[in-house]
Design an enzyme around this catalytic site. Structure first.
Site, PDB file in Angstrom:
ATOM      1  N   GLY A   1       0.871  -1.263   0.120  1.00  0.00           N
ATOM      2  CA  GLY A   1      -0.074  -0.333   0.298  1.00  0.00           C
ATOM      3  C   GLY A   1       0.688   1.183   0.044  1.00  0.00           C
TER       4      GLY A   1
ATOM      5  N   SER B   1       1.196   3.737  -3.204  1.00  0.00           N
ATOM      6  CA  SER B   1       0.991   4.485  -4.229  1.00  0.00           C
ATOM      7  C   SER B   1      -0.381   4.777  -3.368  1.00  0.00           C
ATOM      8  CB  SER B   1       0.514   3.618  -5.519  1.00  0.00           C
ATOM      9  OG  SER B   1       1.802   3.521  -5.662  1.00  0.00           O
TER      10      SER B   1
ATOM     11  N   SER C   1      -2.218  -4.038  -5.941  1.00  0.00           N
ATOM     12  CA  SER C   1      -2.175  -5.089  -6.439  1.00  0.00           C
ATOM     13  C   SER C   1      -2.349  -6.322  -5.895  1.00  0.00           C
ATOM     14  CB  SER C   1      -0.215  -5.823  -6.882  1.00  0.00           C
ATOM     15  OG  SER C   1      -0.461  -5.164  -8.228  1.00  0.00           O
TER      16      SER C   1
ATOM     17  N   GLU D   1      12.612  -3.989  -4.746  1.00  0.00           N
ATOM     18  CA  GLU D   1      11.855  -4.159  -6.031  1.00  0.00           C
ATOM     19  C   GLU D   1      12.419  -4.566  -6.846  1.00  0.00           C
ATOM     20  OE1 GLU D   1       8.304  -1.629  -5.425  1.00  0.00           O
ATOM     21  OE2 GLU D   1       7.494  -2.548  -6.766  1.00  0.00           O
TER      22      GLU D   1
HETATM   23  C1  LIG Z   1       0.747  -3.369 -12.694  1.00  0.00           C
HETATM   24  C2  LIG Z   1       0.717  -1.915 -11.923  1.00  0.00           C
HETATM   25  C3  LIG Z   1       0.618  -2.841 -10.589  1.00  0.00           C
HETATM   26  C4  LIG Z   1       0.711  -1.953  -9.242  1.00  0.00           C
HETATM   27  N1  LIG Z   1       0.661  -2.521  -7.849  1.00  0.00           N
HETATM   28  C5  LIG Z   1       1.335  -1.460  -6.995  1.00  0.00           C
HETATM   29  C6  LIG Z   1       1.006  -2.054  -6.099  1.00  0.00           C
HETATM   30  O1  LIG Z   1       1.079  -3.256  -5.846  1.00  0.00           O
HETATM   31  N2  LIG Z   1       0.924  -1.251  -4.978  1.00  0.00           N
HETATM   32  C7  LIG Z   1       1.172   0.294  -4.774  1.00  0.00           C
HETATM   33  O2  LIG Z   1       1.616   0.969  -3.968  1.00  0.00           O
HETATM   34  N3  LIG Z   1       1.629   0.882  -6.197  1.00  0.00           N
HETATM   35  C8  LIG Z   1       1.734  -0.317  -7.629  1.00  0.00           C
HETATM   36  N4  LIG Z   1       1.610   0.219  -8.452  1.00  0.00           N
HETATM   37  C9  LIG Z   1       1.583   1.871  -8.857  1.00  0.00           C
HETATM   38  C10 LIG Z   1       2.210   2.582  -9.950  1.00  0.00           C
HETATM   39  O3  LIG Z   1       3.994   2.208  -8.349  1.00  0.00           O
HETATM   40  C11 LIG Z   1       2.959   3.320  -9.871  1.00  0.00           C
HETATM   41  O4  LIG Z   1       1.873   3.444 -10.877  1.00  0.00           O
HETATM   42  C12 LIG Z   1       3.737   3.895 -10.978  1.00  0.00           C
HETATM   43  O5  LIG Z   1       4.915   4.862  -9.586  1.00  0.00           O
HETATM   44  C13 LIG Z   1       3.343   5.188 -11.334  1.00  0.00           C
HETATM   45  O6  LIG Z   1       3.010   6.570 -10.716  1.00  0.00           O
HETATM   46  P1  LIG Z   1       1.395   6.663 -10.679  1.00  0.00           P
HETATM   47  O7  LIG Z   1       0.680   6.078 -11.519  1.00  0.00           O
HETATM   48  O8  LIG Z   1       0.659   8.082  -9.571  1.00  0.00           O
HETATM   49  O9  LIG Z   1       1.602   8.371 -12.546  1.00  0.00           O
HETATM   50  P2  LIG Z   1       2.291   9.766 -12.214  1.00  0.00           P
HETATM   51  O10 LIG Z   1       3.499   9.595 -10.924  1.00  0.00           O
HETATM   52  O11 LIG Z   1       1.098  10.276 -11.832  1.00  0.00           O
HETATM   53  O12 LIG Z   1       2.894   9.966 -13.785  1.00  0.00           O
HETATM   54  C14 LIG Z   1       2.083  10.393 -14.671  1.00  0.00           C
HETATM   55  C15 LIG Z   1       2.842  10.176 -16.017  1.00  0.00           C
HETATM   56  O13 LIG Z   1       3.440  11.878 -15.229  1.00  0.00           O
HETATM   57  C16 LIG Z   1       5.260  11.746 -15.374  1.00  0.00           C
HETATM   58  N5  LIG Z   1       5.893  11.711 -13.979  1.00  0.00           N
HETATM   59  C17 LIG Z   1       5.921  11.991 -13.229  1.00  0.00           C
HETATM   60  N6  LIG Z   1       7.435  12.691 -12.393  1.00  0.00           N
HETATM   61  C18 LIG Z   1       7.504  12.776 -13.112  1.00  0.00           C
HETATM   62  C19 LIG Z   1       9.153  13.301 -13.645  1.00  0.00           C
HETATM   63  N7  LIG Z   1       9.369  13.581 -12.192  1.00  0.00           N
HETATM   64  N8  LIG Z   1      10.169  13.641 -14.799  1.00  0.00           N
HETATM   65  C20 LIG Z   1       8.878  13.154 -15.528  1.00  0.00           C
HETATM   66  N9  LIG Z   1       8.335  12.771 -15.843  1.00  0.00           N
HETATM   67  C21 LIG Z   1       7.387  12.215 -14.775  1.00  0.00           C
HETATM   68  C22 LIG Z   1       5.507  10.164 -15.637  1.00  0.00           C
HETATM   69  O14 LIG Z   1       6.117   8.943 -15.848  1.00  0.00           O
HETATM   70  C23 LIG Z   1       4.094   8.987 -16.455  1.00  0.00           C
HETATM   71  O15 LIG Z   1       4.303   9.186 -17.489  1.00  0.00           O
HETATM   72  C24 LIG Z   1       1.280  -0.328  -9.628  1.00  0.00           C
HETATM   73  C25 LIG Z   1       1.084   0.095 -10.883  1.00  0.00           C
HETATM   74  C26 LIG Z   1       1.201  -1.290 -11.961  1.00  0.00           C
HETATM   75  C27 LIG Z   1       1.025  -0.545 -13.262  1.00  0.00           C
END
Ligand SMILES: Cc1cc2nc3c(=O)[nH]c(=O)nc-3n(C[C@H](O)[C@H](O)[C@H](O)COP(=O)(O)OP(=O)(O)OC[C@H]3O[C@@H](n4cnc5c(N)ncnc54)[C@H](O)[C@@H]3O)c2cc1C
Length: 391
Positions: free
Chosen positions: A128, A130, A162, A245
Site C-alpha cells: 500500500g 501509491s 496489486s 523491488e
Molecule cells: C501493474 C501495476 C501494478 C502496481 N502495483 C502496485 C502495488 O501493488 N502497490 C502500489 O503501491 N503501487 C502499485 N502500482 C503503482 C505504481 O507504483 C505507480 O503507477 C507508479 O509509481 C507511477 O505512479 P502514477 O501511476 O501515480 O503516475 P504519475 O506519477 O502520476 O505519473 C504520470 C506520468 O507522469 C510522468 N512523470 C511523473 N513524474 C515525473 C517527473 N518527475 N519527470 C518526468 N516525468 C514524470 C510519469 O512517468 C508518468 O508518465 C502498480 C502499477 C502498475 C502499473
C-alpha cells in the site's frame, strides 16, 4: 564476449538444474509456440514453492535463521537464471519485498510473527504505497495515521494495490506528521486487511483482468506495535522495500524465450509455404540484438552486487531497457501474426490457436509504469548517473 561459470558455480548450476528437472520438470516444446505460457496449476505451484522453502531457496538472500539460504549474490543469480529458464515459479508474492524490510527494521516480535508464515505461503501480502495523487512523487502521500493511545487511526486511500483482494496483510506508508517536511512525516505500518474500516474495490486492467484495486481506510485502528522502524522515519524504511523491488535477469530470460518463439513462428511460416516478409525477419533480428543488450545490462547489475556495491543508475538502465524491450517484442509479435494474433481464447473453450499477440502486448503495457516509470528511470540515469542538472 562469453561469460562462463567458475568451476564452483558450474557445480552449483548443475545441482539446481537437476533439482528443477526432478521437481518441476522441463518446459514442454509447446511452451516454445507463439503465445503466453499458460498459468501453472495452483496445487503444483504451491507444492513446488514448499520444496523451495524447505531448502531456503525461496528466500535465498535471507539468513538461515529466518528460513533463507544465506546465498552469495552469484549463487542467487544462478538459481534465479535456472528457475526462470525452466519457467518455474521463483517466489511467493511480495515475499522478497516486505520480508527483508521486516528483517532489517522490524522488532523481534514482528520477525517471529510475520517471517515464518510469509515463507510458507500461509499469508498473502499487498503493498500500500501509491495513492491517487502520489505515485512517482510517493513522498507526497496523504493517507493519515493519527496516534490514539496504543493505536494509530488511519484515514485515506491507496490505489493500484496489486492483490489487495486476496491479501491478509498490507505493508504501507502513512503520514504521521503533516507539518514535517514531506519525507520526514511518514511511518511504515503493517495492517491486517481484516481490520474494520478497510474497503477493497477492484480496478480492471487493460487486459480485462482483476490484478489491482483501490483500498479505502475509514477510522481503521492499527496497533502501534505494528509500526516498522521509528515514527516519522518510515520513508527510509520504505525505500528499503523499493530497493528490493528492482529485479534483473528475469526480464532478459523472458525476452530470450519470446524471441525464440518469434523465430519458431517465422520458421514455421516458411516451412508451411507462407513466409513472412524480409522486413519482419529484420524486425525479429533487431529484437534478438536488443535481448543480448538486455542480458548484458543484467550482468552489469549482478557484477556490481557481487563486488558488494549497490547498483543505482545501472539498475534503472536495466529496468527501463528490459520493460521497454518487452513491449517492442510483443509489438513485433503483433506485426508478425496480424489479425490471427488478436485471437483471445474465450473462457471454457478447449480449442486454442496458441497465438495471443494482442494479449501479450496488453500485459506488457504496465511494465514501464510499475516499480518506477520509464521517465523516472531516465531521470535517475541523467541526474544521479550522468550528473546532468535537473530541468
Ligand atoms: C501493474 C501495476 C501494478 C502496481 N502495483 C502496485 C502495488 O501493488 N502497490 C502500489 O503501491 N503501487 C502499485 N502500482 C503503482 C505504481 O507504483 C505507480 O503507477 C507508479 O509509481 C507511477 O505512479 P502514477 O501511476 O501515480 O503516475 P504519475 O506519477 O502520476 O505519473 C504520470 C506520468 O507522469 C510522468 N512523470 C511523473 N513524474 C515525473 C517527473 N518527475 N519527470 C518526468 N516525468 C514524470 C510519469 O512517468 C508518468 O508518465 C502498480 C502499477 C502498475 C502499473
Amino acid at each position: 564476449m562469453r561469460f562462463n561459470d567458475t568451476p564452483e558455480l558450474a557445480t552449483w548450476r548443475s545441482t539446481v538444474r537437476d533439482f528443477v528437472h526432478e521437481n518441476w520438470g522441463v518446459p514442454k516444446p509447446a511452451d516454445e509456440d507463439m503465445g503466453m505460457e499458460g498459468p501453472a496449476d495452483e496445487t503444483k505451484t504451491s507444492a513446488w514453492l514448499d520444496k523451495l522453502a524447505e531448502r531456503g531457496w525461496l528466500a535465498p538472500a535471507w539468513p538461515k535463521k529466518y528460513g533463507g539460504a544465506d546465498m552469495s549474490v552469484l549463487e542467487q543469480f544462478v538459481l534465479s537464471q535456472e528457475l526462470h529458464e525452466a519457467g518455474a515459479p521463483v517466489s511467493r508474492q511480495m515475499l522478497n519485498l516486505v520480508g527483508p524490510t521486516i528483517m532489517l527494521h522490524g522488532t523481534d516480535e514482528q520477525k517471529a510473527e510475520h517471517l515464518p508464515p510469509m515463507l510458507h505461503g500461509e499469508v498473502a501480502w499487498c503493498q500500500g504505497f501509491s495513492e491517487p495523487g502520489s505515485g512517482s512523487d510517493l513522498a507526497s502521500l496523504q493517507t493519515r495515521a493519527v496516534r490514539d493511545g496504543d493505536d494509530y487511526v488511519l484515514n485515506g486511500q491507496k490505489i493500484w494495490t496489486s492483490g489487495a483482494h486476496r491479501a491478509d496483510w498490507m505493508f504501507m506508508m502513512a503520514r504521521t506528521d503533516p507539518d514535517a517536511p514531506k519525507h520526514r512525516g511518514i511511518s511504515y505500518l503493517l495492517l491486517s486487511m481484516k481490520s474494520p474500516g478497510v474497503t477493497v474495490r477492484p480496478l480492471i486492467n487493460l487486459a480485462d483482468g482483476h490484478v489491482f484495486n483501490e483500498v479505502f481506510f475509514e477510522d481503521v485502528r492499527v496497533p502501534v506495535r505494528n509500526r516498522v522502524g521509528e515514527e516519522n522515519r518510515g520513508w527510509y524504511v520504505g525505500t528499503t522495500t523499493l530497493d528490493f523491488e528492482r529485479s534483473n535477469i528475469a526480464r532478459a530470460i523472458s525476452a530470450h524465450k519470446s524471441v525464440n518463439r518469434l523465430g519458431n513462428y517465422v520458421r514455421g511460416r516458411a516451412s508451411a509455404g507462407n513466409p513472412v516478409s524480409a522486413a519482419y525477419r529484420m524486425e525479429v533480428a533487431d529484437r534478438a540484438v536488443e535481448t543480448a543488450i538486455c542480458e548484458l545490462l543484467s550482468f552489469v547489475v549482478i557484477s556490481i552486487q557481487a563486488r558488494g556495491g549497490v547498483p543505482n543508475m545501472e539498475a534503472s538502465m536495466c529496468k527501463m531497457y528490459g520493460s521497454e524491450l518487452s513491449q517492442r517484442i510483443s509489438w513485433t509479435e503483433m506485426h508478425l501474426t496480424g489479425l490471427k494474433g488478436q485471437y483471445r481464447k474465450p473462457q471454457g473453450l478447449e480449442q486454442d490457436t496458441g497465438i495471443h499477440a494482442a494479449m501479450d502486448y496488453m500485459t506488457t503495457v504496465p511494465a514501464t509504469i510499475a516499480a518506477g516509470t520509464s521517465e523516472i528511470q531516465r531521470n535517475i540515469i541523467a541526474t544521479r548517473g550522468l550528473g546532468l542538472p535537473r530541468g
